[in-house]
Design an enzyme around this catalytic site. Structure first.
Site, short mmCIF file in Angstrom:
data_model
loop_
_atom_site.label_atom_id
_atom_site.label_comp_id
_atom_site.label_asym_id
_atom_site.label_seq_id
_atom_site.Cartn_x
_atom_site.Cartn_y
_atom_site.Cartn_z
N SER A 98 35.49 41.75 45.46
CA SER A 98 36.28 42.55 44.51
C SER A 98 36.71 41.68 43.33
O SER A 98 37.88 41.64 42.95
CB SER A 98 37.50 43.20 45.18
OG SER A 98 37.08 44.23 46.03
N TYR A 102 29.01 48.95 55.64
CA TYR A 102 29.05 49.57 54.31
C TYR A 102 28.32 50.91 54.33
O TYR A 102 27.16 51.00 54.73
CB TYR A 102 28.45 48.66 53.24
CG TYR A 102 29.27 47.41 52.93
CD1 TYR A 102 30.59 47.29 53.37
CD2 TYR A 102 28.73 46.36 52.21
CE1 TYR A 102 31.34 46.15 53.10
CE2 TYR A 102 29.48 45.21 51.93
CZ TYR A 102 30.78 45.12 52.39
OH TYR A 102 31.52 43.99 52.12
N GLY A 128 37.54 47.00 40.18
CA GLY A 128 37.34 47.63 38.86
C GLY A 128 38.60 47.72 38.02
O GLY A 128 38.51 47.97 36.82
#
Ligand SMILES: NC(=O)c1ccc[n+]([C@@H]2O[C@H](COP(=O)([O-])OP(=O)(O)OC[C@H]3O[C@@H](n4cnc5c(N)ncnc54)[C@H](OP(=O)(O)O)[C@@H]3O)[C@@H](O)[C@H]2O)c1
Length: 314
Positions: A217, A61, A222
């Protein structure tokens, strides 16, 4: 925030995890400047304030920047460590890393698992990783070799518990069969527009083996929060609109908002799905935590499922 237990010497985890994938603000380490670090630390502080105790990382990440920023946040707040469960992942290697010409690949070799965990420990500035997951199935995965790496890391006190991510049930079983202790987690993509785990055996296996499913997720990057739908007339438009309407209707009935309802829907499953929330905005991090206060009734859950499927149940 409510908690559940994880691990052989059970540790408490918050029912929703905070995902640290976006705290560096960029996947390019060279672009992570002082301002980005400040924002990343503020996101972690907001998550701690909102009651998250379970923090999800991966070595890749932010091209390692996310673990480093988290380590800096921990160094600023040393009292946090005892209350936190820190998870990270290894096994994905990008093209040209570490050497030019090397392909994008997955690597569950003994050497890579051990080295990756040791590097994560340094970046996170901790003595022990609470949960280490294998990030994506290595086509050349050898359960015996994985077990050798896991046992060494556990024996040396470097990792407490182990899990996997994006694993099909048969590979979970194969790896488990070589291990002298239980896998704790399978982190997979689950959200209202990704329901495969409900029917492909993943959640059944979690129920059977008491593996905690983590939903990555959980707000579809989103899109479920912002209400993203295809262009009117495009394939799937009506289905997407129907789903958002069903979630909004349920949210109104429960006096809450769409994101909270989308997460509460995941929390209802008896396997104990832990949604991983990835916003870097303090307000969104705080609001998402409210999902643990909602106990969705079965009828509402099924109405949302019907809308998410886009077709009647058989
Ligand atoms: N194991 C795996 O293979 C894998 C793969 C991907 C992710 N993950 C894990 O899952 C975590 C979550 O993934 P994700 O970030 O894609 O999840 P997500 O929570 O579905 O999406 C977060 C994104 O949605 C945006 N967003 C917009 N409005 C929002 C709102 N009202 N509330 C919340 N977010 C809103 C956020 O932007 P703002 O920041 O501007 O709010 C952020 O860009 C990651 O951090 C990582 O730990 C694991």
């Amino acid at each position: 925030m409510k908690t559940q237990l994880l691990g052989s010497t059970p540790i408490e985890i918050s029912r929703i995890a905070y995902g640290c994938m976006r705290i560096s603000g960029s996947w390019d380490r060279t672009k992570v400047d002082a301002e980005a670090i400040k924002k990343g630390i503020a996101a972690v502080e907001a998550a701690v304030d909102a009651g998250y105790t379970f923090f999800d990382h991966a070595d890749i990440y932010g091209d390692t920047a996310c673990e480093s920023i988290f380590g800096q946040a921990l160094a600023l707040h040393p009292t946090w460590r005892d209350k936190m469960v820190i998870a990270t992942k290894c096994g994905i290697r990008f093209e040209d890393e570490p050497l030019p010409g090397q392909p994008h690949r997955y690597d569950f070799s003994f050497e890579h698992i051990v080295q990756s965990a040791e590097e994560s420990l340094k970046r996170l500035q901790v003595e022990t990783i609470d949960l280490l997951m294998l990030h994506r199935p290595d086509f050349l995965a050898d359960p015996q070799e994985i077990a050798r790496a896991f046992v060494k890391l556990r024996d040396e006190g470097k990792v407490r518990e182990f899990g996997v991510s994006n694993f099909r049930p048969s590979l979970v079983s194969a790896v488990q069969s070589a291990l002298p202790f239980a896998l704790q987690v399978n982190q997979v993509e689950i959200h209202l527009r990704r329901l495969a785990c409900f029917t492909d055996g993943t959640l059944d296996q979690c129920l059977e083996r008491k593996i905690t499913p983590m939903a990555w997720s959980s707000l579809q990057q989103g899109r479920l929060a912002t209400g993203h739908v295809p262009q009117p007339g495009a394939p799937g438009y009506d289905h997407h609109v129907e789903l958002l309407r069903a979630v909004d209707t349920a949210a109104e009935a429960y006096g809450t908002e769409r994101t909270v309802m989308a997460l509460a829907w995941l929390l209802k499953h008896p396997s104990g799905i832990v949604p991983v929330v990835g916003s870097a905005k303090p307000e969104s991090i705080r609001i998402a935590a409210c999902a643990t206060e909602i106990d969705l009734d079965r009828d509402t859950w099924y109405r949302i499922l019907r809308a998410a499927r886009g077709e009647k149940l058989p």
